[in-house]
Scaffold this active site. Sequence first.
Site, PDB file in Angstrom:
ATOM      1  N   ARG A  25     -66.993  24.298-101.114  1.00 26.27           N
ATOM      2  CA  ARG A  25     -66.243  23.811-100.114  1.00 26.27           C
ATOM      3  C   ARG A  25     -66.649  22.319-100.717  1.00 26.27           C
ATOM      4  NH1 ARG A  25     -70.481  22.749 -96.982  1.00 26.27           N
ATOM      5  NH2 ARG A  25     -72.277  23.681 -96.508  1.00 26.27           N
ATOM      6  N   HIS A  36     -84.226  22.119 -91.710  1.00 23.42           N
ATOM      7  CA  HIS A  36     -83.153  22.731 -92.837  1.00 23.42           C
ATOM      8  C   HIS A  36     -81.792  22.068 -93.109  1.00 23.42           C
ATOM      9  CE1 HIS A  36     -87.182  24.534 -93.325  1.00 23.42           C
ATOM     10  NE2 HIS A  36     -86.821  25.332 -92.600  1.00 23.42           N
TER      11      HIS A  36
END
Length: 504
Positions: free
Chosen positions: A293, A235
């Site tokens: 971000r 992942h």
Amino acid sequence: MFKKILIANRGEITIRVIRACKELGVPTVAVYSEADRAALHVRAADEAYCIGPAPSRDSYLRGDRILEVAQAAGADAIHPGYGFLSENAAFAEACAAAGITFIGPNPRAIRVMGNKTTSRVAVHEMGVPLVPGMRENLQSEAEAVAWARKIGYPIMMKAAAGGGGKGLRMILREEDLLPAYRTAKSESLAAFGDDAVYMERYIENPRHIEIQVLGDRHGNIIYCPERECSIQRRHQKVIEEAPSPIVDAEMRRAMGEAAVRAARAVDYDSAGTVEFIVSGKSREFFFLEMNTRLQVEHPITEMITGIDLCKEMIRSAAGYVLPFRQEDVPCHGHALECRIYAEDPDNRFLPTPGRIIGLRVPGGPWVRDESGMYEGLDVPIHYDPMLSKLVVWGSTRERMVTRMLRALSEYKVKGIKTTIPFHARVLRNPKFLEGDIDTNFIDREFQPQDEARVKPHEDVALVAAAIKAYRRDKAKGLAAPASGGGGDASLWKQSGRVKRDPGF
């Protein structure tokens, strides 16, 4: 513009921000843990301060200590990079309370988008498509059973507060549901301090495609061409490219406009990324999450658009208006990023900390290496093992891949093992070359190969190890003398002589 910027991070992203600051004419302040005292980002900044011991919780996650350093150094802004405190709303609020600008989005955007269930509610109200499933957290095992039957198997169970594969489970059958529910809650609590989980439908042959957005503090938001991030292991993204092989102009516009709507839901005012999961069969896209971000893979967007996202993020925080409109954002050629990790691809990708005793960095046209490495660096065990990001551009996808393979062949890191050889294997894979990929690509294509693969030069390595062990033992007086011949006889000759049993 700011008088001085502190970068609350380490490694290659800190160096990237320092470079942007230098081009803007802004002095920089670095912080470092005791383990990073000799790190490259410490040398690159104008000033550097130690903030604590090696563990992140005692150094890079100490927002109070970072604010103390910023005030002592006279920094009027803090750039968090990615990871650590970059998506911490409380830290952004603490910066504001201290009179220091947080170079990132407003705290509300961080808080809402930092939770998967609240973010799903927020973007749903803006008409952004969602994967069928819950928009609230599960409250009990009985509710989990009821929702699973309503959604239909297979199902994804996800931690509401986190990412990176923590608290994530795919459930194929009802008998697996409750064990997965309990495990996901426990894992989520350990990783994020919050055991909230929810469920949604599993998308078959899923591709992970994301849209970079950029906003200012005057209400302007634009999107950039997409990034394909489906090449993942555990992942975690490994290889990213822009644009995606399956996205056409119409789909790009639809995804981009959906990403802007998602950003407007929280008055987004910085660089951020809206991530979508896309069905490999139907090409339908659904909101996955928003990262509030700068992304690790932002360089490939910079390569195809010519926009310096890091500088624009700083300018937006300083109150500047975005210098371009949506129609001004181009999409030229193709870009590819390989994340180079200090991991051993021949040994289950285990981390390989140690000293870099030799380094040769690739170069040439349209090759960009974002790195915190240097010869003699001790790679610590305490942090993420990513060493660098190798980025290339090509006028076509084929030229992009060819250039990356050439650059990977030039990249030499001695002293530790890295994932460079694995990247080359992926890029030569026929299905990758065809763009036939999804988030299960590495497990499906390479796990069977790795189990049967003969390690390159294994016999040479064994001989070299034996010779080294013999010389070490001989130096310690532990090696048995070779039979026959004098002490000056060749070791190679002696090793080739047959020792016969007297009773033969």
